[in-house]
Design an enzyme around this catalytic site. Sequence first.
Site, PDB file in Angstrom:
ATOM      1  N   SER A 154     170.089  16.939   7.774  1.00 26.38           N
ATOM      2  CA  SER A 154     168.968  16.714   8.693  1.00 26.38           C
ATOM      3  C   SER A 154     168.225  18.018   8.917  1.00 26.38           C
ATOM      4  CB  SER A 154     169.485  16.179  10.026  1.00 26.38           C
ATOM      5  OG  SER A 154     170.114  17.224  10.731  1.00 26.38           O
ATOM      6  N   LYS A 155     167.157  17.914   9.675  1.00 24.35           N
ATOM      7  CA  LYS A 155     166.269  19.052   9.923  1.00 24.35           C
ATOM      8  C   LYS A 155     167.003  20.325  10.333  1.00 24.35           C
ATOM      9  CE  LYS A 155     161.472  18.652  10.461  1.00 24.35           C
ATOM     10  NZ  LYS A 155     161.293  18.853   9.058  1.00 24.35           N
ATOM     11  N   ARG A 156     168.079  20.143  11.095  1.00 23.06           N
ATOM     12  CA  ARG A 156     168.708  21.380  11.581  1.00 23.06           C
ATOM     13  C   ARG A 156     169.428  22.153  10.471  1.00 23.06           C
ATOM     14  NH1 ARG A 156     174.108  20.089  12.767  1.00 23.06           N
ATOM     15  NH2 ARG A 156     174.285  17.880  12.337  1.00 23.06           N
TER      16      ARG A 156
END
Length: 474
Positions: A238-240
Site C-alpha cells: 500500500s501507499k505507506r
Amino acid sequence: MDTVVTRFPPSPTGYLHIGGARTALFNWLYARKTGGRFILRIEDTDEARSTKESVDAIFKSLEWLGIDWDEGPFFQTQRYDIYKEYINKLVASGHAYYCDCSPEEVNAMREKAKSLGKKPMYNGKCRELNKEWKPGMVVRLKAPAMGTTVVEDVVKGNTAFPNSELDDFIIQRSDGSPMYNLAVVVDDITMGINTIIRGDDHLVNTPKQMLIYKALEAPLPLFAHVPMVLGSDKARLSKRHGAMSVSEYMDMGYLPDAMLNYLVRLGWSFGDQEFFRREELIEKFSLEHIGRSPSMFDMDKLTAINAKHIQDKSSSELAPIFSAHLAKREIALPDTQDNHDGDTKRVEKIIETLQPRSKTMVEMADAAIFYFRESIEFEEKAAKKFINSDAVELLKLSARYIKELKPDEFTEKNLEDAMKKVMEETGLKFGKIAQPLRVALTGGTVSPGIFEMILALGQKKTVERIQKAIEHIQ
Ligand code: GLU
C-alpha cells in the site's frame, strides 16, 4: 497448444499500480514469448468509480512500460448487449432462472443458513419455478448443490471448493446490468482468451466463473493465480510502502526497462539471475517459474536495478529521457555555440560523464544542471577553500593552456598535457589543481572526472568559467 491469448483487464478506478503492472507484464511476456496475442480490456462496469482519467493513466503507464496490446482496448460498458445475449442463452438452456425474491426475503434466508451453521446463502426458492421475466427480477445461475469445483492452477496446483458453499448466485441485477463474474467470463470466452494470469485475490471468483464456463459449454482457460505483492513488513502493498503508481516511478526517473526487470522478479525467477534486458525476459519467461509465495516490494532493490540499467544503456538511448527531465528543470536543450560536434553529441557526452554515478534519471538531470547554466554559483564552503588567492596562478595557467588548444586539439590527451604544464609551472600536485578547477567549473567539489567533464562542458564555457572564478577572487 493453440496460439496463446492472454489479457489484462484493469478496473479504471485509479492509476496503474505496481501489482497491476506486474499482472499486465506477466500476461504480455507470456504472449510475446509464445508468439501469442495480448488483449487489453477495461472493466468499467462500476460506473460510479470508473473515470476517464484513470483509463488514460492506465494507457499512459502501459505505453511507458512498453507493454503493447494486439487487440482492444475493449470497454465492458460497450458490451452490455453481448452479456444480455449470453444471459438469455443461459436461461433458455435451463442453466439460469429469473428470481423475484425481495432483498428482505433473501436476507432472511441468509440469516437462517447462518443459524444452521452454514454459509449465508440464497436457498434456491425460485430455482424450479420457471418464472416468466418481469421488470425488477434478477437472473440467477443454477449452481450444483453437491460435489466440488476444483480449480487447476499452474502456480497453485489444485484448490477444491465444495459446491455446497456456492449458492445460485446472481448473474444479472434487477436493473438489467450484468454481474462482474458473468461479464468477465463472457468476455474471456468471446475474446478467445485461453490463458488467464491474475492476482490470487481473484482465486475466490474462479469456481463461480468455472460454473459459468460449464453452463455455456465453453472450454476452460489455463489459470495462473499469482501470489500478491507485499510490502517489506509483509503487509499487503500500500501507499505507506512507497509510491504505488507506475507513473510516479516514471517521474522519479526510473527507466521502463528497469521497472520491467524489477516487476518480473516480483514473483518470477530464473535461477538467481537479477538483471534482465527486455528481449531476454521475453526469451526466458515461463509460467513454471512463477513462485508460490508472495514477494516483497523493495524500493532499494528497484533503485539498484535502475542504476544497472542506466549503465547498460547507450547515451543515445538515454538522451530523450534525460532531455525530458531537464525540461522539467526549465533547461531547454543546450546551445550549439561552443560545441564542435553538434547538440546531440554534446548531450551524449554529458550523459556519459554522469551515467556511472546516477541511480535515477532524476539524479542524472540534477547532477547535469551545472553544464547548462549561463553562470554558476559557487557553494560557499567550496569557494572559501578553493577559489582564493592561492588558486589564481593555477587557474590563469589552466585557462591559458586550454584556450590555446585549436578546436580539433580539444581532446582528453591534450587536456592532460595542458594540466601537466600547469603542474610543472606551479609545482603543485594534480589534486591541488583539480579541486579548484572543479569548483570553478561546477560550483562544487563533486563532479564527474575532470577531463571528461571539461570535454562535455566545451572549450568556450570552460575558459569562461575559469576566468569568472579568477574575477571572483580579484
Ligand atoms: N478487473 C479485475 C481487476 O482489476 C481483473 C479481473 C480478472 O483478471 O479476471 O482486478
